[in-house]
Enzyme design. Structure first.
Site, PDB file in Angstrom:
ATOM      1  N   ASP A 111       4.246   3.401  -3.876  1.00  6.79           N
ATOM      2  CA  ASP A 111       3.214   3.832  -4.815  1.00  6.79           C
ATOM      3  C   ASP A 111       3.225   2.921  -6.037  1.00  6.79           C
ATOM      4  OD1 ASP A 111       2.253   5.737  -7.212  1.00  6.79           O
ATOM      5  OD2 ASP A 111       1.447   6.500  -5.316  1.00  6.79           O
ATOM      6  N   LEU A 112       2.081   2.824  -6.722  1.00  7.44           N
ATOM      7  CA  LEU A 112       2.025   2.018  -7.943  1.00  7.44           C
ATOM      8  C   LEU A 112       2.898   2.583  -9.055  1.00  7.44           C
ATOM      9  CD1 LEU A 112      -1.804   1.223  -8.049  1.00  7.44           C
ATOM     10  CD2 LEU A 112       0.045  -0.399  -7.568  1.00  7.44           C
ATOM     11  N   ARG A 135     -30.298   1.222  -2.514  1.00  5.83           N
ATOM     12  CA  ARG A 135     -29.606   0.756  -3.720  1.00  5.83           C
ATOM     13  C   ARG A 135     -28.666  -0.384  -3.399  1.00  5.83           C
ATOM     14  NH1 ARG A 135     -24.412   2.094  -5.439  1.00  5.83           N
ATOM     15  NH2 ARG A 135     -23.977   1.613  -7.631  1.00  5.83           N
ATOM     16  N   TYR A 146     -13.413   7.151 -13.021  1.00  6.30           N
ATOM     17  CA  TYR A 146     -13.121   5.956 -12.221  1.00  6.30           C
ATOM     18  C   TYR A 146     -13.646   4.705 -12.929  1.00  6.30           C
ATOM     19  CZ  TYR A 146     -13.965   2.415  -8.645  1.00  6.30           C
ATOM     20  OH  TYR A 146     -14.026   1.243  -7.952  1.00  6.30           O
ATOM     21  N   SER A 159     -20.769  -3.327  -3.644  1.00  3.23           N
ATOM     22  CA  SER A 159     -20.392  -2.587  -2.435  1.00  3.23           C
ATOM     23  C   SER A 159     -20.122  -3.607  -1.344  1.00  3.23           C
ATOM     24  CB  SER A 159     -21.519  -1.650  -1.992  1.00  3.23           C
ATOM     25  OG  SER A 159     -21.753  -0.649  -2.956  1.00  3.23           O
ATOM     26  N   ASP A 171       0.858  -1.185   0.000  1.00  5.03           N
ATOM     27  CA  ASP A 171       0.000   0.000   0.000  1.00  5.03           C
ATOM     28  C   ASP A 171       0.893   1.232   0.000  1.00  5.03           C
ATOM     29  OD1 ASP A 171      -3.237   0.321   0.764  1.00  5.03           O
ATOM     30  OD2 ASP A 171      -2.045   2.132   1.048  1.00  5.03           O
ATOM     31  N   LYS A 188     -11.694   1.303 -14.783  1.00  3.00           N
ATOM     32  CA  LYS A 188     -11.942  -0.114 -14.523  1.00  3.00           C
ATOM     33  C   LYS A 188     -12.183  -0.876 -15.822  1.00  3.00           C
ATOM     34  CE  LYS A 188     -11.266   0.103 -10.170  1.00  3.00           C
ATOM     35  NZ  LYS A 188     -10.085  -0.575  -9.578  1.00  3.00           N
TER      36      LYS A 188
END
Length: 269
Positions: free
Chosen positions: A49-50, A176, A138, A167, A35, A142
């Protein structure tokens, strides 16, 4: 496929990563944590970091598989999404390819198809091959991740299960969410199935529990061996009493992506 023993978990300090750090070891996995933030009580976690390709190369060295949760999980500027979710995912796949990792589980999202109209009473569940209709930068990232996974399967024989997560919280918090909720226990079951199923190539699945009000088709997830055990319906009466039923005339309620289609929540960093 024999259960991998050592799995790299990226995004291990996040909400979902924290839940999976607690649940996945019971399936026999030894987790290597990654992380950009330190993880309390985990001094051996890799903090990077990525964008740090050298750190990623070290992180994937010797692991049997990767669960890739890291990145921005809400809406942000395109520049930030590009760096974290698009370039970052590419960097991870390149590191995995260079180190010979053959299986990745990629945290995709329902927001890759967020502008898909939600099913109404009696209508068919949304299939996994529905055309992508991202609701945000975002969600767009994906969709990119799913295509990148497909490319690396075709070019390099690296297998990926892309999980379009709904979720995942201990309990649903909105009406929802009754339709897309995945309990932490079911999430761990799905990730375990994605890590151990044979011959997945590149497989896209929806990630949720077996909810009574489910909006999408879980057949491709079940084909991996996933057997969800939870249902959000036990929370329905309380949530509906507090919030009311979904209104088909409300633009926020009209599409799969919910508020991401109208006023998306912003990444705070």
């Amino acid at each position: 496929m024999t259960a991998p023993r050592t799995v790299l978990l990226t995004g291990a300090a996040g909400g979902l990563g924290t839940l999976m750090r607690e649940l996945l070891p019971s399936y026999g996995y030894r987790l290597r944590l990654f992380d950009r933030l330190p993880i309390e009580g985990e001094p051996d976690a890799i903090v990077a970091d990525l964008a740090d390709r050298e750190a990623l190369r070290k992180a994937v060295h010797g692991v049997d598989a990767v669960i890739h949760l890291a990145g921005i999980s809400l809406e942000s500027t395109f520049e930030k999404i590009l760096q974290a979710n698009i370039e970052g995912t590419y960097n991870l796949y390149e590191a995995a390819r260079e180190e010979g990792v053959r299986r990745i589980v990629f945290a995709s999202s329902n927001h890759a198809v967020g502008f898909t109209p939600r099913p109404r009473d009696g209508s068919a569940a949304i299939p996994v091959n529905t055309p992508r209709r991202p609701d945000t930068f975002y969600g767009l990232s994906k969709g990119f991740g799913e295509d990148l996974a497909s490319l690396y399967w075709d070019l390099h024989g690296m297998e990926t299960v892309s999980v379009r997560i709904g979720s995942c919280f201990p309990r649903p918090t909105s009406v929802r969410m009754l339709s897309i909720w995945m309990s932490p226990g079911d999430c761990a079951r799905l990730l375990h199935a994605a890590l151990t199923a044979e011959n997945v190539g590149h497989t896209v699945v929806y990630g949720s529990s077996a909810n009574t009000r489910l909006w999408w088709d879980l057949s491709s997830a079940r084909a991996l061996g996933y057997e969800p055990q939870d249902d959000s319906e036990e929370y329905a009466a309380e949530l509906i009493a507090a919030q009311g039923e979904l209104d088909p005339e409300n633009p926020e309620h009209a599409h799969l992506g919910g508020a991401f289609c109208t006023d998306p929540p912003a990444w705070p960093y």
